[in-house]
Design a protein around this motif. Structure first.
Motif, short mmCIF file in Angstrom:
data_model
loop_
_atom_site.label_atom_id
_atom_site.label_comp_id
_atom_site.label_asym_id
_atom_site.label_seq_id
_atom_site.Cartn_x
_atom_site.Cartn_y
_atom_site.Cartn_z
N LEU A 38 0.83 -1.22 0.00
CA LEU A 38 0.00 0.00 0.00
C LEU A 38 0.86 1.27 0.00
O LEU A 38 0.48 2.29 0.55
CB LEU A 38 -0.93 -0.01 1.23
CG LEU A 38 -1.95 -1.16 1.28
CD1 LEU A 38 -2.71 -1.15 2.61
CD2 LEU A 38 -2.93 -1.07 0.12
N HIS B 3 -0.59 4.53 -0.65
CA HIS B 3 -1.50 5.09 0.35
C HIS B 3 -0.69 5.83 1.41
O HIS B 3 0.52 5.69 1.51
CB HIS B 3 -2.28 3.96 1.03
CG HIS B 3 -3.33 3.32 0.18
ND1 HIS B 3 -3.05 2.71 -1.03
CD2 HIS B 3 -4.68 3.20 0.36
CE1 HIS B 3 -4.18 2.23 -1.54
NE2 HIS B 3 -5.18 2.51 -0.71
N THR C 175 -5.96 6.82 -0.02
CA THR C 175 -5.66 7.73 -1.12
C THR C 175 -6.95 8.52 -1.34
O THR C 175 -7.91 8.34 -0.59
CB THR C 175 -5.31 6.97 -2.43
OG1 THR C 175 -6.48 6.27 -2.86
CG2 THR C 175 -4.17 5.97 -2.21
N SER D 278 -9.29 5.46 -2.18
CA SER D 278 -9.19 4.13 -1.57
C SER D 278 -9.00 4.28 -0.06
O SER D 278 -8.36 5.22 0.40
CB SER D 278 -8.02 3.36 -2.18
OG SER D 278 -7.73 2.19 -1.43
N THR D 279 -9.57 3.35 0.68
CA THR D 279 -9.40 3.30 2.13
C THR D 279 -9.09 1.86 2.51
O THR D 279 -9.80 0.94 2.09
CB THR D 279 -10.70 3.72 2.84
OG1 THR D 279 -11.11 5.01 2.35
CG2 THR D 279 -10.50 3.80 4.35
#
Lengths: 436, 436
Positions: free
Chosen positions: B123, B126, B251, B254-255
């Motif tokens: 990730l 992120h 992001t 996105s979580t």
């Protein structure tokens, strides 16, 4: 991590007298206790329960009891499978309790995970207290103090009041696999009596009105479901989970709690309430048994006094453990929070609140169990064996009246004295039976 | 059945880049994802946490993340041992959640029980949302809806509202071994801030008055201990147990919720409250970060709106699952009890009561977490990194003011609107700092 709970271990077979004799001969602890030679041992299957074989083996020097789980419900047969793992949980529970209340549980002598059996102390000189209370109206002077001590010690010492978090969570984790019987019985206890269900049966037509009220009064459904939520989620202490008068064996000077095969970490009030509900069913049963009206008046009084004494001694014993700084060492109410003057007062307040909630929940569970044993799938011999249906119905109706009041409104009973007074009032009046 | 939780598996060793490269080369799923040859892989340890190594491996075709548990607290060293079993529980929790909310957790690619590691989706694109919220006052438009969905689905689907009793108890049993970190942190959360403890620290002298109030107000001790009792005994659902803004990566679109290494079956409000408390600490931190007074007004507003939206969307999502007869199939509130007209009305009432209790407990846990992060052992970067102590103290004092009110009197806040209004009122006034 789901295991096949119905798997039958490779090598498992139900015992008969011969195979048990051979097995015991190979276990030093058992053979030594019996003494003599295997062919001298007298072995008999005496189980009258639904789920297990119970053998008594007697030898020249001593005796023992072998309890073996069967993989199906004995009365129904192989179509109703039951997990054999319960033998493991029962032995584990007895071993936990043997450290906490050794005089009040049967000693475990041996056991086998494959054969799903536990070898226990022989209690043939004891009687199931329910039988003594029903058939002989027999007084057991030690019973109230003993069972109160059993509950106080077993519940307190397996709760967060005594155990630090890691030991409590290990204990809870060890028993959460024991869900097969819980899964069957929770439906029977918490759902069936409050809806139409093929599992229910009652003494028709007399009890029809009570049964209808149970299905129609949505507040009883609510009350039952609150107790179910506690059962499903509240891992308060290691509970016996089947603590009725059929799981207690007594003599005049001994009390032993047997059969913790449903044990898991759940709400304390489940145990205290189940016992109270069973005592109260017994109280209302005697008008169906006495030879002449009032013939069992003094026994009835003893049962009510005992119900009250069980709670009062339990509460006192539980609080005594809590007030002992060497015993109340759990993470639940740690000493560090209650060291100053304000803390000391707060702990007293918390103890009072804790016991008051436990008391109310005990009454509610008592009502729930009375209802389930009077209109549900399985009835207690206390009422079931009363031959005249109408006479039986008068006992059942009175039990249901109090059961409904306890489940629906426990806060209306300030103490066991109030419960006893209401029980006597109900006993003195005619129940609302449905006539043909 | 107690196992030695600090035992280090035979064959365990902390990775370095070389040993990890060799290990990954032997795992088809990992080597295949990275592509190319092992010597082409770029491997770096990037962990900034306290408990684990976190490696990112990048190859010609893809990348992955390897999280490995260390047997001691990284910042303290070998004198503070930690169980390696948490890696097992974290992987198990991620696997449960992957079936429930696959888009909202990192995919698990591989893992090893001996090496105590889990290979997860990388990730790196992120960011930990807490960093974005503190340093950049960054708005994440999807965050509220995503995290609400994560909580609604993960909590509902692992509770008795969805699971039948046997599956729920197996799940609870699987995670009750995960008590090492719970045992450490429960003291820090529920006891320390309310007594004298070497673990506590705060911004002296400014926060002295708040810290003293926490030690002297016995009602706060009581409120905290009620939440602790729930934590110790209420196996309501599989909770993440560390659901703060440091465990959420985002992001713009996105979580992902990471790090469920403390997961166990506990009270839902622990998760919902921890998240809310962390958002509210962030809300009060911005006056310590903005370049000029009011410079982060609109961001502050976004944080409050988000706090409110998280609860409201969570509640709506949770209730939508409960109202779906194909999903609400657990033993907790079974359809059989609520089929008739009275039952339908009763279920609505029960749902309302359930959510109202969950809401109040969420506020109380939020207050508890705010307090623990402002006077306890570990503080959030939201306040900790504000350089000027007095400026920092104004943020901390305001957070403590609301935290104390939420913990002590959640019933005073009828909705998140009331919480938001009170937060704004506190933000607009001077906190009661202790001056030298």
């Amino acid at each position: 991590m789901t295991v096949d709970q119905f798997a039958i271990p490779e090598g498992y077979a139900p015992f008969d007298a011969d195979s048990l004799r051979a097995w015991l001969a190979g276990r030093d602890a058992c053979a030594g206790r019996l003494g003599g030679k295997p062919e001298q041992w007298d072995i008999a299957e005496i189980g009258d329960g639904n789920l297990n074989y119970v053998f008594i083996a007697k030898g020249p020097e001593g005796s023992l009891c072998v309890k073996q789980a069967l993989p199906y419900l004995r009365m129904v047969g192989e179509s109703w499978p039951l997990t054999l793992r319960r033998a493991h949980f029962e032995r584990m529970a007895l071993q936990v309790q043997a450290k906490i209340a050794p005089a009040l549980v049967p000693a475990v002598l041996d056991g086998d995970e494959t054969l799903c059996c536990t070898v226990q102390e022989d209690l043939s000189d004891h009687i199931i207290i329910r039988k003594g209370m029903v058939h002989d109206a027999r007084v057991y002077p030690r019973f109230a103090a003993d069972i109160a001590e059993y509950m106080a010690r077993c519940l307190f010492m397996t709760s967060d009041l005594h155990l630090p978090l890691p030991r409590k969570w290990e204990l809870a984790g060890d028993f959460f696999g024991n869900h097969n019987l819980a899964s069957i019985t929770h439906t029977i206890m918490f759902n069936d009596p409050y809806v139409e269900s093929a599992n229910n049966h009652w003494n028709e037509p007399y009890i029809n009105g009570y049964a209808r009220r149970l299905r129609e009064d949505v507040e009883l459904r609510r009350a039952s479901n609150r107790l179910k939520t506690m059962f499903l989620t509240e891992a308060q202490a290691l509970i016996h989970c089947d603590l009725h008068t059929g799981s207690i064996m007594v003599t005049e000077d001994s009390t032993k709690v047997i059969d913790p095969e449903f044990a898991f970490c759940g709400p304390m009030a489940f145990d205290t309430g189940k016992l109270l509900g069973n005592l109260l069913i017994n109280y209302f049963s005697h008008s169906g048994w006495e030879d002449e009206p009032g013939g069992r008046d003094s026994y009835r009084r003893w049962v009510l006094d005992t119900s009250k004494a069980v709670w009062e001694k339990f509460e006192a014993g539980f609080l005594a453990l809590w007030r002992d700084p060497a015993v109340a060492v759990g993470d639940g109410y740690p000493a560090v929070l209650y060291a100053d003057a304000a803390g000391k007062a707060e702990l007293e307040r918390a103890q009072h609140e804790y016991m008051a909630k436990l008391y109310r929940d005990t009454l509610a569970y008592a009502g729930l169990f009375m209802i389930r044993r009077l209109v549900g799938i399985a009835h207690n011999i206390d009422t079931k064996l009363i031959e005249d249906p109408r006479r039986r119905a008068r006992c059942e109706g009175r039990g249901l009246q109090l059961g409904i009041e306890l489940l629906g409104g426990p806060e209306g009973f300030a103490s066991l004295d109030a419960v006893a007074a209401r029980a006597e009032q109900i006993e003195g009046a005619e129940p609302a039976l449905t006539e043909e």
